[in-house]
Design a protein around this motif. Structure first.
Motif: not given
Length: 295
Positions: A154-180
């Protein structure tokens, strides 16, 4: 300069206006013929599959290839060997390894077999005010599965390039568990991909970045060659073999502009036309296949 998310295009873009495109070029993807035009791609399968170009190398529907060369374009799956098209009704994305993602209200319904999980955009690190449908369409979230797991970038794009942030999330579908895993702002991250032998990787195209992970949670940078520029895509075959689509050494301007490492990134070399190594180019790598010399 990184731009904010592109506004959602009307649904009619799903049916491309091919007659208005100025440029057309064909390449092979397995046994498929793909026509590339200024406004997108058309896959010449048993029935045509059209993808609209949204800029920055993105298409709608989102395009994912598996390691066997099967093309996943939204709800359509194209077998590169036979050209057969399978369409999955009621599914937004029919991904490899039997995973599907469906936009449902303000969330994503993710399924594999009988297991299912609903995830809201905010849980993936997306900013407020972004609907699930718009985030997927604008490329603010990408989903790529393995045989046992799923990673969302996922990417959160700010007004300035320096404000852009990214997050990778591993999703366990069977347990519906997210680890970001917050990735911060390492580069303009343009690609998330996976292969059975290498795990997941993320490509950045401004600072020339390659991040790899086996579990979707712990990411490490791969050293890329000095003089690399215009990196648009990567493909990791296994722990040692890595391909790059870019320019290595500005004085060498020879197609197909492919760079290869056989030792996990310690040493790199350009792969010129006619090199026997091109026979090993991954069939599941679109950017590599489109750079193969054409007869």
């Amino acid at each position: 300069m990184r731009s904010r998310a592109i506004n959602a295009l009307p649904a009619l873009l799903l049916a491309l206006a091919w007659s208005g495109a100025a440029r057309a070029d064909d390449f092979r993807l397995g046994k498929l013929r793909v026509t590339e035009r200024d406004d997108g791609l058309i896959v010449r399968a048993s029935e045509p599959v059209a993808l609209a170009a949204l800029g920055s190398g993105r298409y709608w529907p989102p395009l994912v290839l598996d390691s066997r060369g099967r093309l996943h374009a939204g709800a359509a799956v194209v077998d590169a060997a036979s050209g057969r098209v399978t369409r999955h009704a009621g599914v937004t994305l029919a991904l490899p390894h039997g995973v599907s993602v469906t936009v449902r209200g303000q969330g994503y319904r993710i399924r594999r077999g009988k297991a299912g999980c609903t995830v809201r955009p905010a849980a993936l690190g997306l900013g407020d005010g972004k609907t699930a449908a718009a985030a997927l369409h604008d490329g603010n979230v990408k989903f790529v599965p393995s045989a046992t797991g799923l990673v969302a970038l996922a990417s959160w794009l700010g007004w300035d390039t320096r404000d852009t942030r990214y997050m990778a999330t591993a999703i366990d579908i069977e347990r519906c568990r997210l680890r970001a895993t917050p990735l911060g702002n390492p580069d303009l991250l343009v690609e998330l991909n996976h292969s059975p032998g290498a795990g997941w990787w993320i490509t950045g195209s401004i600072e020339q970045t390659l991040l790899r992970s086996r579990d979707g949670r712990h990411w490490r940078p791969v050293p890329l060659p000095q003089g690399l520029s215009s990196l648009v895509s990567s493909y990791a075959v296994d722990a040692r073999e890595i391909w790059l689509a870019g320019i290595h050494d500005a004085d060498l301007e020879r197609d197909p502009l492919l760079v290869h490492s056989a030792d996990g990134g310690r040493h790199w070399r350009n792969v010129p036309p006619g090199d026997p190594l091109l026979a090993r180019l991954p069939v599941g790598w679109l950017e590599g296949q489109r750079r193969l010399p054409r007869p």
